[in-house]
Every structure is written in C-alpha cells, then in structure tokens.
Motif scaffolding. Structure first.
Motif, mmCIF file in Angstrom:
data_model
loop_
_atom_site.group_PDB
_atom_site.id
_atom_site.type_symbol
_atom_site.label_atom_id
_atom_site.label_comp_id
_atom_site.label_asym_id
_atom_site.label_seq_id
_atom_site.Cartn_x
_atom_site.Cartn_y
_atom_site.Cartn_z
ATOM 1 N N THR A 237 49.907 -35.299 52.691
ATOM 2 C CA THR A 237 50.969 -34.776 51.838
ATOM 3 C C THR A 237 52.236 -35.611 51.996
ATOM 4 O O THR A 237 52.861 -36.011 51.001
ATOM 5 C CB THR A 237 51.264 -33.298 52.171
ATOM 6 N N TYR A 241 53.671 -38.506 49.150
ATOM 7 C CA TYR A 241 54.951 -38.221 48.504
ATOM 8 C C TYR A 241 56.144 -38.697 49.335
ATOM 9 O O TYR A 241 57.237 -38.139 49.235
ATOM 10 C CB TYR A 241 55.060 -36.718 48.231
ATOM 11 N N SER A 244 59.385 -39.279 47.550
ATOM 12 C CA SER A 244 60.214 -38.103 47.268
ATOM 13 C C SER A 244 61.113 -37.765 48.454
ATOM 14 O O SER A 244 62.281 -37.390 48.279
ATOM 15 C CB SER A 244 59.317 -36.908 46.927
ATOM 16 N N ALA A 362 52.551 -31.861 45.192
ATOM 17 C CA ALA A 362 53.115 -31.796 43.847
ATOM 18 C C ALA A 362 53.848 -30.474 43.622
ATOM 19 O O ALA A 362 54.945 -30.440 43.042
ATOM 20 C CB ALA A 362 52.010 -31.979 42.804
ATOM 21 N N VAL A 363 53.240 -29.374 44.076
ATOM 22 C CA VAL A 363 53.872 -28.061 43.923
ATOM 23 C C VAL A 363 55.165 -27.985 44.735
ATOM 24 O O VAL A 363 56.213 -27.540 44.241
ATOM 25 C CB VAL A 363 52.906 -26.945 44.357
ATOM 26 N N ILE A 365 57.241 -30.386 45.969
ATOM 27 C CA ILE A 365 58.385 -31.207 45.539
ATOM 28 C C ILE A 365 58.893 -30.796 44.162
ATOM 29 O O ILE A 365 60.018 -31.148 43.788
ATOM 30 C CB ILE A 365 58.042 -32.717 45.551
ATOM 31 N N THR A 366 58.072 -30.058 43.408
ATOM 32 C CA THR A 366 58.539 -29.545 42.119
ATOM 33 C C THR A 366 59.412 -28.315 42.316
ATOM 34 O O THR A 366 60.477 -28.184 41.705
ATOM 35 C CB THR A 366 57.343 -29.185 41.213
ATOM 36 N N VAL A 367 58.975 -27.425 43.188
ATOM 37 C CA VAL A 367 59.722 -26.197 43.439
ATOM 38 C C VAL A 367 60.952 -26.469 44.299
ATOM 39 O O VAL A 367 62.033 -25.912 44.070
ATOM 40 C CB VAL A 367 58.823 -25.151 44.120
ATOM 41 N N TYR A 368 60.805 -27.338 45.294
ATOM 42 C CA TYR A 368 61.916 -27.656 46.191
ATOM 43 C C TYR A 368 62.311 -29.119 45.953
ATOM 44 O O TYR A 368 62.673 -29.497 44.866
ATOM 45 C CB TYR A 368 61.504 -27.408 47.639
ATOM 46 N N ASP A 369 62.285 -29.931 46.999
ATOM 47 C CA ASP A 369 62.442 -31.376 46.861
ATOM 48 C C ASP A 369 61.752 -32.023 48.053
ATOM 49 O O ASP A 369 61.056 -31.352 48.825
ATOM 50 C CB ASP A 369 63.915 -31.802 46.757
#
Length: 400
Positions: A237, A241, A244, A362-363, A365-369
């Motif tokens: 993970t 990412y 990010s 993906a979930v 970093i989309t919801v948080y960062d």
C-alpha cells in the motif's frame, strides 16, 4: 554381462555439497529479478502503453492486475501437478513458458491478447516463485540453506531498485515494447545458463505429499501466511502510493529517488539476512517487522523533514530487503517436505496482498490523503509483530 547401476541410472540425485552452489543460486536470482521487473514495469509506463494499445490508462493498468490474477489463480494447481517431478525440467519449462507469454505481450497490438498474455505470464511466474525456495534449498547443504535462499532471493530487491526504474527509462526513451523485449531476451539467457549450470534435484516423494488443504493445517503454516498478508499489505500500500505521501508531506523528493533509496537499502537488509538467517531466524523477523514499524512512525512524525523521510526510507528498505528469505525460510522449515506447496501459498498470499493494497490505498488516499499511509503502516506492523512474538513454537521458533 552384468550392468552397473549408477545413482544417475537409478534416478537418484547426488547429495548437495558442503559449499554454496553460488553460480546456480545467482541464476535463480536473475530469474527472480526478471519476474519482479516484469510484474511491476507496466506501472511506470501506463501512458505509453495506453497510447500504444489505444486504450485508457485505467485499462492499461490492468496489465498489472492480470499478471497478479494469473499468479493467484493458477499457482496452486501448477504446483500440485508438478511437485513430484524433477526440479530442473519444471524450472526450464516455467522459464520458456514465461518467455513466450512475455514475448506475446511485447508484440501484441490487441489489448485482449495482451491481457491474456499477462495472465499466462503471471501463472508461469507463480510456478517459478513457488519452486525457487525449495529448489535452492535442495541443491544446498542443510546448514547453508538459509544463506542459499537469501542469495536466490536477491533478485527481488534488485528488481524493485533497478529493474522497474530501468524498464521505465527504456520504455520512455525507446518505446514500451523495448522494455518487454529486453526482459524476454534476458529470460532466454537465463534459460540457457540454467540448462548448463543449475544441477537437477528430485521432486517431492509421493509418500510425503498431502493436499493443499492439509498444507494449511501443518502447524505454523497458516500463522506465517497471515503475517505475510498483513506485512505485505502494509508494504505494498505504501510502496504503490508513495507519490501520494510525498505530495501530502510537501517533499521535494521525487518518487524515482525515493524508490532507489529504498531499493539500495533493501540490498543491505538482504545482506544482513543472508549473514544471520541460519543462526537467528526468529530474531531477524522480529527485527525486520520492528524496523518497518519504526519507519512508519518516522514517516508520520517527521513528514516535514527531508532527512527524517530519507531515514525512514532507509529503515523501510532494510526491513523489507530480507523479508522474502525470512518468510520463505520460516514456511519451508514449518512445512518440511511440503515446502514447495507451502511456498506457492506464500506467493498467492503475497499477490492477494498486492490486489488488496491497490484497492485499500486508492480508498484511503481518496477519503483522506497520503498522510494516512504511515498510520496504516504502523497499525499493520504492530499486528504482524504481535503475531510473530506469540507464535514462537511452530511458526517462528528461535532455532531451526
């Protein structure tokens, strides 16, 4: 006239010598390098592949998923079918099958055919990964088995540190098909070297074979697989990412440089593992998971310091570098003569973790960062550490 029955005539393989079969182990490492580079390379070439095949980048990204899916779906049946066969012929067939699938992916102009080729390449990759650990141990004296496995595993960090960036550079400079083509050429070279240098070894004895379901029930195997999944979920993970995280931390550090620092540090971790794994296997796993957790803490608390982030990358690399031989040794020792099947389960667990990491990351970093990634790293590392600490009897004993 009386014929003389020689060991080779009776099908009995010679016993391994008391010295490391270094050349053979390095050829296995080269194959591991090719497998890792082939699996991860499309991620660095998505725009070029998408343009070349006239598809979206999201569709091109499925080249990674198709490869991993082939590994997950077909590794166990392939290992069950071949585990009783002599190792060298199976190894050579696996290499040649991988070569053909990768070559089709290199020249295909159709996305469906390319995805199918990647699926088949993943299947042969799973077969090769599943047998590498057992093969390396069978051609080596028992007291050197851990060191042999560390040498045979050196292709993994090299593939991450050198193979993926080099493949991306070749693809960007000359075209993405060149990257696949060069890996195919290296695969053929490996097949020739394996044919000439690597000794044969027997397959698993018929009387010692058990079903895949029963391999799970061998004391320690299921526990080790859980540690593999949890640890590799955290690793993949963050690795997938990392851009990010660097962006969220406001770092001027580029992804390429960060991954090279990680890869070089992983080689150091592998060297440390190779030096100690035959004497202190449990201590190595405990130290590696602990270092991994500490790296996550530094990523989280030192996110605004370039020096702190670089230190975390180094600790992360050292912790991960020896993970493959440490976990392969643990599961091989726990499963005994069923090591090939157990190691194929290891590969499946690893690839399931890759799948889950892509979705989970993906979930998150989309919801948080990207700053949520070190927190995940810490939490999963603590879970893995607790399991290792408590599983001291059959899964992670102090001594072999």
């Amino acid at each position: 006239m009386t014929s003389v029955s020689t060991p080779s005539a009776r099908g009995i393989m010679p016993k391994p010598g008391r010295r490391l079969p270094l050349a053979a182990l390095l050829i296995m490492a080269l194959m591991g390098f090719i497998l890792i580079a082939t699996e991860t390379m499309p991620a660095g070439l998505l725009p070029q592949i998408a343009h070349g095949l006239n598809v979206t980048e999201g569709t091109a990204g499925q080249l990674v998923s198709a490869y991993a899916l082939g590994t997950v779906v077909l590794t166990l049946p392939a290992m069950a079918l071949t585990r009783g066969m002599a190792r060298k012929p199976v190894f050579l067939v696996g290499i040649l099958g991988f070569f053909l699938a990768n070559t089709v992916a290199a020249i295909s102009a159709d996305i469906a055919l390319t995805l199918a080729a990647r699926f088949v390449a993943g299947a042969f990759s799973g077969l090769l990964w599943g047998m590498l650990a057992g093969y390396a141990r069978r051609i080596t004296a028992p007291e050197l088995a851990g060191r042999a496995l560390a040498i045979a595993s050196i292709g993994t960090p090299l593939g991450l540190a050198v193979g993926t960036p080099l493949g991306s550079w070749l693809g960007t400079t000359f075209g993405w098909r060149w990257s696949f083509g060069i890996l195919s050429a290296l695969t053929i070279l490996t097949a020739v070297l394996a044919l000439i240098i690597i000794p044969n070894a027997p397959g698993q004895r018929a009387e010692s074979r058990i079903s895949i379901a029963k391999v799970f029930t061998i004391p320690g195997v299921a526990v080790i697989l859980v540690v593999i999944f949890v640890w590799m979920l955290a690793h993949n993970t963050v690795y997938t990412y990392i851009a990010s995280y660097l962006r969220a931390a406001g770092m001027s550090l580029t992804v390429d440089v960060a991954l090279v620092v990680f890869g070089v540090s992983a080689l150091i971790g592998l060297w440390i593992t190779g030096s100690l794994i035959d004497r202190a296997p449990r201590l190595l796993v405990l130290a590696s998971v602990s270092l991994f957790m500490i790296a996550g803490v530094i990523f989280l608390l030192g996110s605004h310091s370039l020096i702190a982030v670089l230190l975390a990358l180094v600790l992360w690399g050292v912790a991960f570098g020896g993970a493959a031989p440490q976990l392969q040794t643990a599961i091989s020792e726990a499963s005994g003569e069923n090591a090939d099947m157990a190691n194929s389960l290891l590969g499946v667990a690893f690839n399931i973790a890759i799948f889950a990491a892509g979705v989970l990351g993906a979930v998150l970093i989309t919801v948080y960062d990207g700053m949520v990634l070190p927190a995940l790293m810490i939490g999963l590392a603590i879970a893995a550490l607790v399991i290792v600490v408590t599983a001291r009897r059959s899964a992670f004993p102090a001594r072999h």
